[in-house]
Enzyme design. Structure first.
Site, PDB file in Angstrom:
ATOM      1  N   HIS A 131     -70.146 -24.822  31.003  1.00  0.00           N
ATOM      2  CA  HIS A 131     -69.847 -23.388  30.917  1.00  0.00           C
ATOM      3  C   HIS A 131     -71.028 -22.537  31.417  1.00  0.00           C
ATOM      4  O   HIS A 131     -70.838 -21.423  31.892  1.00  0.00           O
ATOM      5  CB  HIS A 131     -69.564 -22.976  29.460  1.00  0.00           C
ATOM      6  CG  HIS A 131     -68.174 -23.253  28.987  1.00  0.00           C
ATOM      7  ND1 HIS A 131     -67.737 -24.507  28.655  1.00  0.00           N
ATOM      8  CD2 HIS A 131     -67.118 -22.419  28.785  1.00  0.00           C
ATOM      9  CE1 HIS A 131     -66.469 -24.440  28.250  1.00  0.00           C
ATOM     10  NE2 HIS A 131     -66.072 -23.189  28.323  1.00  0.00           N
ATOM     11  N   ASP A 158     -62.346 -30.506  30.702  1.00  0.00           N
ATOM     12  CA  ASP A 158     -63.344 -29.807  29.893  1.00  0.00           C
ATOM     13  C   ASP A 158     -62.602 -29.206  28.705  1.00  0.00           C
ATOM     14  O   ASP A 158     -61.363 -29.260  28.637  1.00  0.00           O
ATOM     15  CB  ASP A 158     -64.003 -28.694  30.726  1.00  0.00           C
ATOM     16  CG  ASP A 158     -65.032 -27.903  29.929  1.00  0.00           C
ATOM     17  OD1 ASP A 158     -65.817 -28.526  29.191  1.00  0.00           O
ATOM     18  OD2 ASP A 158     -65.046 -26.660  29.996  1.00  0.00           O
ATOM     19  N   CYS A 187     -67.544 -32.085  31.270  1.00  0.00           N
ATOM     20  CA  CYS A 187     -67.925 -31.622  29.941  1.00  0.00           C
ATOM     21  C   CYS A 187     -69.104 -32.471  29.477  1.00  0.00           C
ATOM     22  O   CYS A 187     -68.976 -33.693  29.342  1.00  0.00           O
ATOM     23  CB  CYS A 187     -66.731 -31.793  29.004  1.00  0.00           C
ATOM     24  SG  CYS A 187     -67.102 -31.519  27.268  1.00  0.00           S
ATOM     25  N   ASN A 188     -70.250 -31.827  29.282  1.00  0.00           N
ATOM     26  CA  ASN A 188     -71.440 -32.566  28.845  1.00  0.00           C
ATOM     27  C   ASN A 188     -71.272 -33.146  27.449  1.00  0.00           C
ATOM     28  O   ASN A 188     -71.759 -34.230  27.149  1.00  0.00           O
ATOM     29  CB  ASN A 188     -72.655 -31.639  28.838  1.00  0.00           C
ATOM     30  CG  ASN A 188     -73.125 -31.307  30.230  1.00  0.00           C
ATOM     31  OD1 ASN A 188     -73.974 -31.987  30.786  1.00  0.00           O
ATOM     32  ND2 ASN A 188     -72.576 -30.262  30.806  1.00  0.00           N
ATOM     33  N   TYR A 232     -65.880 -27.563  21.937  1.00  0.00           N
ATOM     34  CA  TYR A 232     -66.172 -28.960  21.598  1.00  0.00           C
ATOM     35  C   TYR A 232     -67.561 -29.101  20.970  1.00  0.00           C
ATOM     36  O   TYR A 232     -67.811 -30.028  20.216  1.00  0.00           O
ATOM     37  CB  TYR A 232     -66.133 -29.821  22.862  1.00  0.00           C
ATOM     38  CG  TYR A 232     -64.766 -30.355  23.256  1.00  0.00           C
ATOM     39  CD1 TYR A 232     -63.587 -29.835  22.728  1.00  0.00           C
ATOM     40  CD2 TYR A 232     -64.671 -31.402  24.176  1.00  0.00           C
ATOM     41  CE1 TYR A 232     -62.357 -30.336  23.109  1.00  0.00           C
ATOM     42  CE2 TYR A 232     -63.440 -31.918  24.561  1.00  0.00           C
ATOM     43  CZ  TYR A 232     -62.286 -31.384  24.031  1.00  0.00           C
ATOM     44  OH  TYR A 232     -61.075 -31.889  24.407  1.00  0.00           O
ATOM     45  N   CYS A 242     -74.475 -27.784  29.811  1.00  0.00           N
ATOM     46  CA  CYS A 242     -73.086 -27.495  29.436  1.00  0.00           C
ATOM     47  C   CYS A 242     -72.448 -26.864  30.667  1.00  0.00           C
ATOM     48  O   CYS A 242     -73.055 -25.983  31.292  1.00  0.00           O
ATOM     49  CB  CYS A 242     -73.046 -26.525  28.253  1.00  0.00           C
ATOM     50  SG  CYS A 242     -71.378 -25.873  27.912  1.00  0.00           S
TER      51      CYS A 242
HETATM   52  N1  DGL Z   1     -68.272 -27.234  28.695  1.00  0.00           N
HETATM   53  C1  DGL Z   1     -68.456 -28.278  27.759  1.00  0.00           C
HETATM   54  C2  DGL Z   1     -69.783 -28.952  27.848  1.00  0.00           C
HETATM   55  O1  DGL Z   1     -70.281 -29.098  28.955  1.00  0.00           O
HETATM   56  C3  DGL Z   1     -67.906 -28.019  26.359  1.00  0.00           C
HETATM   57  C4  DGL Z   1     -68.403 -26.789  25.692  1.00  0.00           C
HETATM   58  C5  DGL Z   1     -67.737 -26.535  24.341  1.00  0.00           C
HETATM   59  O2  DGL Z   1     -66.501 -26.533  24.274  1.00  0.00           O
HETATM   60  O3  DGL Z   1     -68.466 -26.361  23.361  1.00  0.00           O
HETATM   61  O4  DGL Z   1     -70.346 -29.393  26.896  1.00  0.00           O
END
Ligand code: DGL
Length: 279
Positions: A187, A13, A76-77, A45, A185
């Site tokens: 997070h 991630d 990580c989505n 990301y 996401c």
């Molecule tokens: N946790 C990640 C996701 O699921 C990345 C989040 C990020 O870094 O913006 O998209």
């Protein structure tokens, strides 16, 4: 027992979001050893372009291949939405993403589906497309939540400002009377204690992490890659500050893990048939 069964599953991630996937993997696949990578030097990301995400994902997968993983779960989505299709064929281990397992689960749960995700994931329309391909009659609304990842990475989950931001992001979905909400996401499940105080109890929360772990278990068994011996402790690696990651993740891991700093090499990309992917 074959030589691959004992190898690790790679999980990555941008930061601590992937820990929500790690938790599910540890729960459902307790014998599997895991190599966790957080690209903390380059998060978030969700504000990156497709070309950047693709480059980062190729670097991470190339490094993980060198570490000898037997499978990779993209925790990580944003990476799953923007890079999974392009990179899957470039590596000789299975690579699993979150979008399809999450979309399938949501369609099983409800008819009025909301997805909260990063700006890049929302712009890709990955959840909307995946859901409507499964059932064209459900309604889908996606909301981009650019402030969530920085707030979580800065450990401001219980700050009143975070609750206010969450109320603002969720209001349009509540206005649509959603019955199901996807954590789009990895997070965001860290915000569950806050989000659950805002959402009515009728809204069913879908965490794609649960379903990707199920898919990983199925795939490992199918390929005869599931470990039957003792597992190794999870190895944590980051591209940014290891101490910072260790301190932040302590609240979800119950202890501050040992974290290594690694330097990903972009030079290795020279061997990739990059011209075969659409940048
Ligand atoms: N946790 C990640 C996701 O699921 C990345 C989040 C990020 O870094 O913006 O998209």
């Amino acid at each position: 027992m074959n030589e691959f069964q004992e190898k690790r599953i790679g999980v990555f991630d941008s930061g601590v979001g992937g820990l929500t996937v790690l938790k599910e993997l540890e729960r459902q696949l307790p014998r599997e050893s895991i190599l966790y990578f957080g690209d903390t030097a380059r998060l978030p990301y969700g504000k990156r372009s497709k070309a950047e995400i693709l480059q980062f994902v190729l670097e991470i997968l190339t490094w993980m291949a060198g570490e000898g993983v037997k499978m990779v779960v993209m925790a990580c989505n944003t990476s799953s939405a923007l890079a999974l299709d392009e990179v899957r064929a470039l590596f000789d281990f299975p690579i699993l993403g979150l979008i399809l397992p999450g979309a399938r689960a949501a369609v099983r749960q409800g008819r009025r589906i909301g997805a909260i995700a990063t700006p890049a994931t929302v712009a890709s329309n990955a959840y909307r497309q995946a859901i409507l391909e499964i059932d064209a009659d459900v309604r889908v609304w996606q909301v981009s939540c650019p402030e969530f990842v920085p707030l979580i990475e800065e450990n401001r989950i219980y700050h009143p400002y975070t609750r206010q931001v969450a109320m603002d992001y969720l209001q349009p979905l509540l206005d649509r009377q959603i019955d199901t909400l996807i954590y789009g996401c990895t997070h965001y499940p860290h915000l569950a204690p806050v989000l659950k105080t805002i959402l009515p109890s009728r809204v069913c929360l879908v965490n794609p992490a649960y379903y990707v772990a199920k898919a990983a278990l199925r795939e490992l068994k199918l390929l005869g890659l599931d470990n039957t011996r003792e597992k190794h402790p999870t190895r944590f690696c980051v591209s940014g500050d290891p101490q910072r990651f260790s301190q932040l993740s302590r609240q979800w891991l119950q202890e501050a893990p040992n974290v290594e700093k690694v330097y990903l090499s972009s030079a290795r990309l020279a061997s990739m048939p990059l011209n075969s992917v659409d940048l």
